[in-house]
Design a protein around this motif. Sequence first.
Motif, mmCIF file in Angstrom:
data_model
loop_
_atom_site.group_PDB
_atom_site.id
_atom_site.type_symbol
_atom_site.label_atom_id
_atom_site.label_comp_id
_atom_site.label_asym_id
_atom_site.label_seq_id
_atom_site.Cartn_x
_atom_site.Cartn_y
_atom_site.Cartn_z
ATOM 1 N N ARG A 50 18.278 -38.634 42.079
ATOM 2 C CA ARG A 50 19.082 -39.184 40.987
ATOM 3 C C ARG A 50 18.389 -39.003 39.645
ATOM 4 O O ARG A 50 19.034 -38.787 38.618
ATOM 5 C CB ARG A 50 19.353 -40.668 41.240
ATOM 6 C CG ARG A 50 20.125 -40.943 42.527
ATOM 7 C CD ARG A 50 20.393 -42.427 42.701
ATOM 8 N NE ARG A 50 21.325 -42.901 41.692
ATOM 9 C CZ ARG A 50 21.356 -44.151 41.221
ATOM 10 N NH1 ARG A 50 20.484 -45.037 41.675
ATOM 11 N NH2 ARG A 50 22.235 -44.502 40.311
ATOM 12 N N GLY A 51 17.062 -39.084 39.643
ATOM 13 C CA GLY A 51 16.321 -39.004 38.390
ATOM 14 C C GLY A 51 16.257 -37.625 37.777
ATOM 15 O O GLY A 51 15.714 -37.456 36.682
ATOM 16 N N THR A 52 16.803 -36.603 38.467
ATOM 17 C CA THR A 52 16.806 -35.265 37.877
ATOM 18 C C THR A 52 17.826 -35.139 36.750
ATOM 19 O O THR A 52 17.745 -34.215 35.939
ATOM 20 C CB THR A 52 17.124 -34.187 38.929
ATOM 21 O OG1 THR A 52 18.443 -34.396 39.438
ATOM 22 C CG2 THR A 52 16.114 -34.226 40.071
ATOM 23 N N GLY A 53 18.791 -36.052 36.715
ATOM 24 C CA GLY A 53 19.803 -35.995 35.668
ATOM 25 C C GLY A 53 20.485 -34.646 35.600
ATOM 26 O O GLY A 53 20.664 -34.074 34.524
ATOM 27 N N SER A 54 20.915 -34.134 36.751
ATOM 28 C CA SER A 54 21.447 -32.771 36.826
ATOM 29 C C SER A 54 22.930 -32.736 36.458
ATOM 30 O O SER A 54 23.807 -32.454 37.284
ATOM 31 C CB SER A 54 21.227 -32.207 38.230
ATOM 32 O OG SER A 54 19.860 -32.244 38.573
ATOM 33 N N HIS A 55 23.186 -33.007 35.193
ATOM 34 C CA HIS A 55 24.562 -33.100 34.706
ATOM 35 C C HIS A 55 25.133 -31.716 34.381
ATOM 36 O O HIS A 55 24.496 -30.686 34.615
ATOM 37 C CB HIS A 55 24.602 -34.001 33.478
ATOM 38 C CG HIS A 55 24.110 -35.389 33.737
ATOM 39 N ND1 HIS A 55 24.772 -36.280 34.553
ATOM 40 C CD2 HIS A 55 23.003 -36.046 33.279
ATOM 41 C CE1 HIS A 55 24.111 -37.429 34.587
ATOM 42 N NE2 HIS A 55 23.028 -37.305 33.840
ATOM 43 N N THR A 56 26.326 -31.697 33.834
ATOM 44 C CA THR A 56 27.011 -30.459 33.468
ATOM 45 C C THR A 56 26.817 -30.179 31.984
ATOM 46 O O THR A 56 27.014 -31.065 31.143
ATOM 47 C CB THR A 56 28.509 -30.560 33.786
ATOM 48 O OG1 THR A 56 28.677 -30.737 35.192
ATOM 49 C CG2 THR A 56 29.264 -29.318 33.344
ATOM 50 N N LEU A 57 26.437 -28.940 31.673
ATOM 51 C CA LEU A 57 26.347 -28.502 30.282
ATOM 52 C C LEU A 57 27.660 -27.829 29.896
ATOM 53 O O LEU A 57 28.227 -27.046 30.666
ATOM 54 C CB LEU A 57 25.198 -27.516 30.091
ATOM 55 C CG LEU A 57 23.785 -28.094 30.084
ATOM 56 C CD1 LEU A 57 22.763 -26.977 29.859
ATOM 57 C CD2 LEU A 57 23.626 -29.156 28.998
ATOM 58 N N VAL A 58 28.127 -28.126 28.681
ATOM 59 C CA VAL A 58 29.398 -27.589 28.204
ATOM 60 C C VAL A 58 29.179 -26.925 26.849
ATOM 61 O O VAL A 58 28.554 -27.505 25.952
ATOM 62 C CB VAL A 58 30.464 -28.695 28.071
ATOM 63 C CG1 VAL A 58 31.788 -28.110 27.597
ATOM 64 C CG2 VAL A 58 30.633 -29.441 29.391
ATOM 65 N N ALA A 59 29.685 -25.708 26.716
ATOM 66 C CA ALA A 59 29.661 -24.986 25.442
ATOM 67 C C ALA A 59 31.091 -24.865 24.929
ATOM 68 O O ALA A 59 31.977 -24.435 25.671
ATOM 69 C CB ALA A 59 29.044 -23.606 25.610
ATOM 70 N N GLU A 60 31.306 -25.252 23.701
ATOM 71 C CA GLU A 60 32.632 -25.168 23.088
ATOM 72 C C GLU A 60 32.524 -24.413 21.772
ATOM 73 O O GLU A 60 32.084 -24.957 20.753
ATOM 74 C CB GLU A 60 33.195 -26.582 22.860
ATOM 75 C CG GLU A 60 33.381 -27.382 24.151
ATOM 76 C CD GLU A 60 33.834 -28.815 23.897
ATOM 77 O OE1 GLU A 60 33.736 -29.264 22.730
ATOM 78 O OE2 GLU A 60 34.286 -29.470 24.853
ATOM 79 N N ASP A 61 32.887 -23.140 21.811
ATOM 80 C CA ASP A 61 32.827 -22.277 20.624
ATOM 81 C C ASP A 61 31.452 -22.305 19.973
ATOM 82 O O ASP A 61 31.315 -22.484 18.760
ATOM 83 C CB ASP A 61 33.891 -22.692 19.599
ATOM 84 C CG ASP A 61 35.297 -22.392 20.090
ATOM 85 O OD1 ASP A 61 35.478 -21.386 20.797
ATOM 86 O OD2 ASP A 61 36.216 -23.169 19.763
ATOM 87 N N VAL A 62 30.425 -22.130 20.796
ATOM 88 C CA VAL A 62 29.042 -22.162 20.310
ATOM 89 C C VAL A 62 28.622 -20.758 19.875
ATOM 90 O O VAL A 62 28.643 -19.823 20.685
ATOM 91 C CB VAL A 62 28.090 -22.679 21.402
ATOM 92 C CG1 VAL A 62 26.635 -22.569 20.950
ATOM 93 C CG2 VAL A 62 28.433 -24.118 21.762
ATOM 94 N N PRO A 63 28.228 -20.591 18.612
ATOM 95 C CA PRO A 63 27.724 -19.282 18.189
ATOM 96 C C PRO A 63 26.271 -19.094 18.634
ATOM 97 O O PRO A 63 25.443 -19.987 18.487
ATOM 98 C CB PRO A 63 27.823 -19.354 16.664
ATOM 99 C CG PRO A 63 27.716 -20.808 16.345
ATOM 100 C CD PRO A 63 28.311 -21.553 17.511
ATOM 101 N N VAL A 64 25.984 -17.938 19.221
ATOM 102 C CA VAL A 64 24.630 -17.608 19.660
ATOM 103 C C VAL A 64 24.253 -16.272 19.027
ATOM 104 O O VAL A 64 24.936 -15.266 19.270
ATOM 105 C CB VAL A 64 24.536 -17.512 21.195
ATOM 106 C CG1 VAL A 64 23.096 -17.238 21.620
ATOM 107 C CG2 VAL A 64 25.054 -18.784 21.855
ATOM 108 N N PRO A 65 23.207 -16.237 18.212
ATOM 109 C CA PRO A 65 22.832 -14.966 17.578
ATOM 110 C C PRO A 65 22.395 -13.932 18.609
ATOM 111 O O PRO A 65 21.888 -14.269 19.686
ATOM 112 C CB PRO A 65 21.683 -15.361 16.651
ATOM 113 C CG PRO A 65 21.176 -16.656 17.166
ATOM 114 C CD PRO A 65 22.338 -17.343 17.795
ATOM 115 N N SER A 66 22.568 -12.672 18.271
ATOM 116 C CA SER A 66 22.279 -11.591 19.209
ATOM 117 C C SER A 66 20.825 -11.587 19.653
ATOM 118 O O SER A 66 20.514 -11.129 20.758
ATOM 119 C CB SER A 66 22.640 -10.246 18.591
ATOM 120 O OG SER A 66 21.966 -10.064 17.350
#
Length: 355
Positions: free
Chosen positions: A174-190
């Motif tokens: 339980r302590g790993t906190g292995s939740h879900t990551l969500v990206a919503e229109d996230v710009p990531v440079p090349s």
Amino acid sequence: MIDDATVHEAAAVLRAHADKTEQDLRPAAESLDALRRSGILALRTPRERGGNWSDVRTITRYLAELGRACPATAWVAGTCVTAKNLVAASFPEPDAFDPFADPDALFCGSGMPGAQAERVSGGIRLNGRWPNVSGCRDAAWAGVAVMVEGAFSFAVVPLDDLVVEPTWRMAGMRGTGSHTLVAEDVPVPSARVAPMSGFGAADQLLYALTTLGPVVGAARGALDRIEAMFDSPRKPHMTSYTRMGESPGARHWLAEATHLVGRAENTMFSIARAADSPDPTAAADSRFRMDLADAARDARSAVERMLDLHGASGFDTGNELQRFWRDVAVGSRHPHLNPYLAVEGFGSALTAVTT
């Protein structure tokens, strides 16, 4: 520089805060600080960037030592190793972007493509979800797999640019906190996007061992508690024995549990040596997936023996033994340690059938 003494000190801190880690569903701040100070978070930071870049056997040994104290925090340390290995392989010569500017930063991530990205001026625009990302509430960076115009790629994204969706509601780890990551229109440079690398045979063994190490360490941690029980005045209930060690049956069960833990450790380190071998074919042996699954099952069986020895009071929520039991039960069922897929893969290798 990391050494056995600093890791032992860190393990003591993790042990002292293990209950807090479970209650808060994330590693305690004190435990994360101990990992950082000990050098654990730099186990797979390249040496030229101020890290340790330790061999697989050293990484496995240290993760098992931490798992003996707090399996969940050790698991988060292991996922940091995996994420940094993937980042180092995908970005071998940092130029515009140096992911290891802080060699002791906590990384999290997912090697399963959970997003699609479109190319935009200067980089990509990211949308998607990655479940079961251990340590995501406390990490500085997330390394995530993404499909970019049909190409399997890897993006490194600051956690501040992502949303953590609380989806981790497990009985163990339980302590790993292995939740879900969500990206919503996230710009990531090349500069922070590259073709996915780091999935050779030796890499895959490393990733499996970062899950196995905390599990086997947890079994050893549970055995520590059982050995302490045998050293105490506690006796088997409803018997005339005055101590646990007077019972031949209890001694037999202790011997079996100890043997199973030792066998799991021996198997684990044998695999780690193969991953460190200079022979590139050594890590590709299909039997290793069977061995990984066997070691996980040995750890699980050992803890079951220990709970039989302890009795029902071992399941009291204030008893550390039940936490080890739950963490081993969940961690040993990770896909890297999956027994029926290991058998399937081995059988295919034996008959030269591809799946």
